[in-house]
Design a protein around this motif. Structure first.
Motif, mmCIF file in Angstrom:
data_model
loop_
_atom_site.group_PDB
_atom_site.id
_atom_site.type_symbol
_atom_site.label_atom_id
_atom_site.label_comp_id
_atom_site.label_asym_id
_atom_site.label_seq_id
_atom_site.Cartn_x
_atom_site.Cartn_y
_atom_site.Cartn_z
ATOM 1 N N HIS A 99 0.817 -1.216 0.000
ATOM 2 C CA HIS A 99 0.000 0.000 0.000
ATOM 3 C C HIS A 99 0.851 1.266 0.000
ATOM 4 O O HIS A 99 0.515 2.242 -0.665
ATOM 5 N N ALA A 100 1.959 1.243 0.696
ATOM 6 C CA ALA A 100 2.856 2.411 0.710
ATOM 7 C C ALA A 100 3.478 2.632 -0.668
ATOM 8 O O ALA A 100 3.644 3.776 -1.112
ATOM 9 N N VAL A 101 3.796 1.561 -1.372
ATOM 10 C CA VAL A 101 4.387 1.667 -2.707
ATOM 11 C C VAL A 101 3.337 2.118 -3.728
ATOM 12 O O VAL A 101 3.625 2.894 -4.632
ATOM 13 N N MET A 102 2.102 1.661 -3.567
ATOM 14 C CA MET A 102 1.039 1.981 -4.531
ATOM 15 C C MET A 102 0.479 3.394 -4.365
ATOM 16 O O MET A 102 0.087 4.035 -5.340
ATOM 17 N N GLN A 103 0.425 3.918 -3.167
ATOM 18 C CA GLN A 103 -0.231 5.195 -2.887
ATOM 19 C C GLN A 103 0.209 6.330 -3.808
ATOM 20 O O GLN A 103 -0.644 7.050 -4.330
ATOM 21 N N PRO A 104 1.485 6.530 -4.094
ATOM 22 C CA PRO A 104 1.884 7.659 -4.955
ATOM 23 C C PRO A 104 1.426 7.525 -6.404
ATOM 24 O O PRO A 104 1.461 8.494 -7.154
ATOM 25 N N HIS A 105 0.970 6.359 -6.816
ATOM 26 C CA HIS A 105 0.529 6.141 -8.189
ATOM 27 C C HIS A 105 -0.832 6.788 -8.489
ATOM 28 O O HIS A 105 -1.164 7.018 -9.642
ATOM 29 N N PHE A 106 -1.601 7.065 -7.455
ATOM 30 C CA PHE A 106 -2.997 7.468 -7.636
ATOM 31 C C PHE A 106 -3.232 8.965 -7.527
ATOM 32 O O PHE A 106 -2.566 9.657 -6.758
ATOM 33 N N GLU A 107 -4.222 9.430 -8.273
ATOM 34 C CA GLU A 107 -4.761 10.777 -8.108
ATOM 35 C C GLU A 107 -6.005 10.617 -7.246
ATOM 36 O O GLU A 107 -7.002 10.026 -7.687
ATOM 37 N N PRO A 108 -5.997 11.107 -6.006
ATOM 38 C CA PRO A 108 -7.134 10.890 -5.098
ATOM 39 C C PRO A 108 -8.419 11.552 -5.605
ATOM 40 O O PRO A 108 -8.387 12.543 -6.322
ATOM 41 N N TRP A 109 -9.542 10.965 -5.205
ATOM 42 C CA TRP A 109 -10.854 11.548 -5.495
ATOM 43 C C TRP A 109 -11.124 12.620 -4.438
ATOM 44 O O TRP A 109 -11.122 12.336 -3.247
ATOM 45 N N GLU A 110 -11.349 13.843 -4.868
ATOM 46 C CA GLU A 110 -11.596 14.937 -3.925
ATOM 47 C C GLU A 110 -12.956 14.764 -3.263
ATOM 48 O O GLU A 110 -13.935 14.405 -3.906
ATOM 49 N N GLY A 111 -13.008 15.025 -1.965
ATOM 50 C CA GLY A 111 -14.248 14.973 -1.211
ATOM 51 C C GLY A 111 -14.741 13.574 -0.892
ATOM 52 O O GLY A 111 -15.810 13.414 -0.311
ATOM 53 N N ALA A 112 -13.985 12.549 -1.268
ATOM 54 C CA ALA A 112 -14.399 11.162 -0.996
ATOM 55 C C ALA A 112 -14.043 10.786 0.438
ATOM 56 O O ALA A 112 -13.095 11.334 1.018
ATOM 57 N N PRO A 113 -14.798 9.854 1.033
ATOM 58 C CA PRO A 113 -14.416 9.356 2.362
ATOM 59 C C PRO A 113 -12.998 8.784 2.312
ATOM 60 O O PRO A 113 -12.551 8.310 1.259
ATOM 61 N N GLU A 114 -12.315 8.812 3.423
ATOM 62 C CA GLU A 114 -10.912 8.392 3.456
ATOM 63 C C GLU A 114 -10.710 6.979 2.912
ATOM 64 O O GLU A 114 -9.749 6.712 2.208
ATOM 65 N N ASP A 115 -11.646 6.065 3.195
ATOM 66 C CA ASP A 115 -11.492 4.687 2.729
ATOM 67 C C ASP A 115 -11.789 4.527 1.237
ATOM 68 O O ASP A 115 -11.610 3.449 0.685
ATOM 69 N N GLN A 116 -12.228 5.606 0.574
ATOM 70 C CA GLN A 116 -12.503 5.547 -0.858
ATOM 71 C C GLN A 116 -11.811 6.668 -1.628
ATOM 72 O O GLN A 116 -12.189 6.969 -2.754
ATOM 73 N N CYS A 117 -10.793 7.270 -1.032
ATOM 74 C CA CYS A 117 -10.137 8.392 -1.712
ATOM 75 C C CYS A 117 -9.279 7.942 -2.890
ATOM 76 O O CYS A 117 -9.024 8.722 -3.801
ATOM 77 N N LEU A 118 -8.834 6.680 -2.912
ATOM 78 C CA LEU A 118 -8.065 6.175 -4.051
ATOM 79 C C LEU A 118 -8.937 5.293 -4.942
ATOM 80 O O LEU A 118 -8.992 5.484 -6.141
ATOM 81 N N TRP A 119 -9.587 4.309 -4.359
ATOM 82 C CA TRP A 119 -10.500 3.411 -5.077
ATOM 83 C C TRP A 119 -11.923 3.742 -4.658
ATOM 84 O O TRP A 119 -12.284 3.563 -3.499
ATOM 85 N N SER A 120 -12.708 4.221 -5.599
ATOM 86 C CA SER A 120 -14.110 4.554 -5.321
ATOM 87 C C SER A 120 -14.990 3.366 -5.718
ATOM 88 O O SER A 120 -15.008 2.942 -6.872
ATOM 89 N N ARG A 121 -15.685 2.844 -4.745
ATOM 90 C CA ARG A 121 -16.545 1.678 -4.983
ATOM 91 C C ARG A 121 -17.760 2.094 -5.807
ATOM 92 O O ARG A 121 -18.405 3.102 -5.523
ATOM 93 N N MET A 122 -18.069 1.308 -6.810
ATOM 94 C CA MET A 122 -19.170 1.623 -7.710
ATOM 95 C C MET A 122 -20.457 0.974 -7.212
ATOM 96 O O MET A 122 -20.434 -0.031 -6.504
ATOM 97 N N GLU A 123 -21.558 1.572 -7.597
ATOM 98 C CA GLU A 123 -22.869 1.040 -7.242
ATOM 99 C C GLU A 123 -23.202 -0.149 -8.136
ATOM 100 O O GLU A 123 -23.074 -0.070 -9.359
ATOM 101 N N LEU A 124 -23.639 -1.242 -7.531
ATOM 102 C CA LEU A 124 -24.032 -2.431 -8.271
ATOM 103 C C LEU A 124 -25.450 -2.214 -8.802
ATOM 104 O O LEU A 124 -26.378 -1.941 -8.028
ATOM 105 N N LEU A 125 -25.642 -2.297 -10.108
ATOM 106 C CA LEU A 125 -26.942 -2.048 -10.701
ATOM 107 C C LEU A 125 -27.739 -3.313 -10.989
ATOM 108 O O LEU A 125 -28.959 -3.297 -10.968
ATOM 109 N N LEU A 126 -27.081 -4.389 -11.315
ATOM 110 C CA LEU A 126 -27.794 -5.640 -11.629
ATOM 111 C C LEU A 126 -27.497 -6.717 -10.647
ATOM 112 O O LEU A 126 -26.480 -6.843 -10.107
#
Length: 126
Positions: A99-126
């Motif tokens: 996780h420490a090595v991967m963190q600099p690779h990402f552009e964080p999502w602004e305003g997202a909860p801390e647990d979703q600032c890098l990977w934003s979970r998508m809504e399941l539609l089906l």
């Protein structure tokens, strides 16, 4: 939409072996943004890990790339193929602090909860 395969923990032999008559309790898709200058590094580390330790934690886990957007998908409960496939690398150079090595690779999502600032979970539609 076709995506470049960046990582897959498992490779199905066929549809029947992939499902193994197991019940899927949850399907999870997430999206992330890579920094443009870090795409090749991200691909390198994931290929290395995939081929050093195949089938290590969840056979359904995969990551695809479109431009600099990443999409990950996996199912729970996790399953691991047995027997494990043999990877293409015999080295063991993957970083221990993943996780420490991967963190600099990402552009964080602004305003997202801390647990979703890098990977934003998508809504399941089906």
């Amino acid at each position: 939409m076709p995506m470049i395969d960046i990582f897959h923990d498992g490779i199905p032999n066929d549809a029947a072996s992939w499902r193994c008559n197991r019940a899927v309790e949850e399907r999870i898709g997430s999206i992330a943004r890579l920094k443009p200058d870090w795409v090749s590094s991200y691909i390198y580390y994931h290929y290395q890990t995939q081929e050093e330790s195949p089938d290590s934690f969840n056979s359904t886990y995969m990551i695809g790339l479109l431009s600099r957007l990443l999409f990950s998908y996996y199912e729970l409960p996790a399953s691991v193929n047995d027997p494990k496939r043999i990877g293409k690398l015999e080295t063991k150079l993957s970083p221990g602090s993943w996780h420490a090595v991967m963190q600099p690779h990402f552009e964080p999502w602004e305003g997202a909860p801390e647990d979703q600032c890098l990977w934003s979970r998508m809504e399941l539609l089906l």
